[in-house]
Design a protein around this motif. Structure first.
Motif, PDB file in Angstrom:
ATOM      1  N   UNK A   1      25.185  26.101 -17.677  1.00  0.00           N
ATOM      2  CA  UNK A   1      24.501  26.863 -18.397  1.00  0.00           C
ATOM      3  C   UNK A   1      23.504  27.688 -17.344  1.00  0.00           C
ATOM      4  N   UNK A   2      22.533  28.437 -18.043  1.00  0.00           N
ATOM      5  CA  UNK A   2      21.890  29.378 -17.155  1.00  0.00           C
ATOM      6  C   UNK A   2      21.143  28.674 -16.048  1.00  0.00           C
ATOM      7  N   UNK A   3      20.985  27.306 -16.084  1.00  0.00           N
ATOM      8  CA  UNK A   3      20.179  26.686 -14.946  1.00  0.00           C
ATOM      9  C   UNK A   3      20.948  26.282 -13.969  1.00  0.00           C
ATOM     10  N   UNK A   4      22.122  26.517 -13.750  1.00  0.00           N
ATOM     11  CA  UNK A   4      23.100  26.427 -12.924  1.00  0.00           C
ATOM     12  C   UNK A   4      23.269  24.921 -12.247  1.00  0.00           C
ATOM     13  N   UNK A   5      23.330  24.137 -13.165  1.00  0.00           N
ATOM     14  CA  UNK A   5      23.361  22.675 -13.016  1.00  0.00           C
ATOM     15  C   UNK A   5      25.029  22.286 -13.172  1.00  0.00           C
ATOM     16  N   UNK A   6      25.492  21.319 -12.228  1.00  0.00           N
ATOM     17  CA  UNK A   6      26.706  20.919 -12.588  1.00  0.00           C
ATOM     18  C   UNK A   6      26.734  19.710 -13.485  1.00  0.00           C
ATOM     19  N   UNK A   7      27.593  20.063 -14.622  1.00  0.00           N
ATOM     20  CA  UNK A   7      27.659  19.131 -15.880  1.00  0.00           C
ATOM     21  C   UNK A   7      27.826  17.615 -15.356  1.00  0.00           C
ATOM     22  N   UNK A   8      28.616  17.450 -14.515  1.00  0.00           N
ATOM     23  CA  UNK A   8      29.260  16.399 -14.122  1.00  0.00           C
ATOM     24  C   UNK A   8      28.048  15.380 -13.406  1.00  0.00           C
ATOM     25  N   UNK A   9      27.125  16.172 -12.699  1.00  0.00           N
ATOM     26  CA  UNK A   9      26.184  15.380 -11.924  1.00  0.00           C
ATOM     27  C   UNK A   9      25.059  15.058 -12.725  1.00  0.00           C
ATOM     28  N   UNK A  10      24.831  15.670 -13.983  1.00  0.00           N
ATOM     29  CA  UNK A  10      23.557  15.529 -14.922  1.00  0.00           C
ATOM     30  C   UNK A  10      24.519  14.205 -15.593  1.00  0.00           C
ATOM     31  N   UNK A  11      25.622  14.322 -15.922  1.00  0.00           N
ATOM     32  CA  UNK A  11      26.168  13.197 -16.724  1.00  0.00           C
ATOM     33  C   UNK A  11      25.939  11.937 -15.914  1.00  0.00           C
ATOM     34  N   UNK A  12      26.409  12.031 -14.704  1.00  0.00           N
ATOM     35  CA  UNK A  12      26.197  10.680 -13.895  1.00  0.00           C
ATOM     36  C   UNK A  12      24.603  10.183 -13.896  1.00  0.00           C
ATOM     37  N   UNK A  13      23.754  11.200 -13.660  1.00  0.00           N
ATOM     38  CA  UNK A  13      22.477  10.885 -13.400  1.00  0.00           C
ATOM     39  C   UNK A  13      22.149  10.019 -14.959  1.00  0.00           C
ATOM     40  N   UNK A  14      22.353  10.586 -16.000  1.00  0.00           N
ATOM     41  CA  UNK A  14      22.123  10.050 -17.283  1.00  0.00           C
ATOM     42  C   UNK A  14      22.763   8.739 -17.425  1.00  0.00           C
ATOM     43  N   UNK A  15      24.143   8.688 -16.942  1.00  0.00           N
ATOM     44  CA  UNK A  15      24.616   7.355 -17.129  1.00  0.00           C
ATOM     45  C   UNK A  15      23.862   6.330 -16.161  1.00  0.00           C
ATOM     46  N   UNK A  16      23.227   6.786 -14.901  1.00  0.00           N
ATOM     47  CA  UNK A  16      22.791   5.772 -14.072  1.00  0.00           C
ATOM     48  C   UNK A  16      21.414   5.203 -14.819  1.00  0.00           C
ATOM     49  N   UNK A  17      20.661   6.182 -15.580  1.00  0.00           N
ATOM     50  CA  UNK A  17      19.413   5.881 -15.994  1.00  0.00           C
ATOM     51  C   UNK A  17      19.443   4.965 -17.115  1.00  0.00           C
ATOM     52  N   UNK A  18      20.699   4.896 -17.839  1.00  0.00           N
ATOM     53  CA  UNK A  18      20.768   4.459 -19.103  1.00  0.00           C
ATOM     54  C   UNK A  18      21.629   3.048 -19.191  1.00  0.00           C
ATOM     55  N   UNK A  19      21.713   2.637 -17.836  1.00  0.00           N
ATOM     56  CA  UNK A  19      22.589   1.367 -17.709  1.00  0.00           C
ATOM     57  C   UNK A  19      22.173   0.179 -18.548  1.00  0.00           C
ATOM     58  N   UNK A  20      20.866   0.135 -18.519  1.00  0.00           N
ATOM     59  CA  UNK A  20      20.342  -1.029 -19.491  1.00  0.00           C
ATOM     60  C   UNK A  20      20.510  -1.078 -20.924  1.00  0.00           C
ATOM     61  N   UNK A  21      20.745   0.152 -21.406  1.00  0.00           N
ATOM     62  CA  UNK A  21      20.681   0.398 -22.909  1.00  0.00           C
ATOM     63  C   UNK A  21      22.192   0.483 -23.535  1.00  0.00           C
ATOM     64  N   UNK A  22      23.162   0.072 -22.764  1.00  0.00           N
ATOM     65  CA  UNK A  22      24.712   0.176 -23.022  1.00  0.00           C
ATOM     66  C   UNK A  22      24.787  -0.289 -24.712  1.00  0.00           C
TER      67      UNK A  22
END
Length: 131
Positions: A1-22
């Motif tokens: 998007x316009x923010x220049x973030x890599x989608x893969x990295x954001x996805x991995x961060x989200x997956x890491x943060x939501x591990x307890x809520x599988x």
């Protein structure tokens, strides 16, 4: 998007943060500061209740429309209410507890073995004290 973030990295961060809520649906808050995504989990009342039921993890893709007919204690409700306090529409903790009990009713679980609405009536009449 316009923010220049890599989608893969954001996805991995989200997956890491939501591990307890599988296996549960939950809301995630993304804060973006100098192209660094910060992930924080913002659990809704429903996902907190389902977590308090301590059900076995399930695969959302395989099992649909699971009945949450467990039982939680009033102390669970009060601790969930304390967690939700800043985002509640209510002025008092008892009001927040009633919000959580309403959500418990739509999730379909019982509180201390009785229907959530009986507990709400008990709070309204003053029979049940909320500290």
């Amino acid at each position: 998007g316009p923010l220049g973030l890599s989608p893969k990295k954001v996805g991995d961060d989200i997956a890491k943060a939501t591990g307890a809520w599988k296996g549960l649906k939950i809301t995630v808050q993304l804060r973006i500061q100098n192209r660094q995504a910060q992930v924080s989990v913002v659990p809704s009342a429903a996902s907190l209740i389902i977590k308090a039921l301590k059900e076995p993890q399930r695969d959302r893709k395989k099992e649909k429309h699971v009945q949450h007919n467990g039982n939680i204690t009033l102390d669970d409700v009060i601790s969930i209410a304390r967690e939700m306090r800043p985002r509640s529409g209510s002025r008092y903790l008892s009001g927040t507890c009633k919000e959580i009990l309403g959500t418990a009713q739509s999730v379909g679980c019982t509180v201390d073995g009785q229907a959530p609405h009986d507990v709400i009536d008990g709070i309204n009449s003053g029979d049940i004290e909320i500290p």
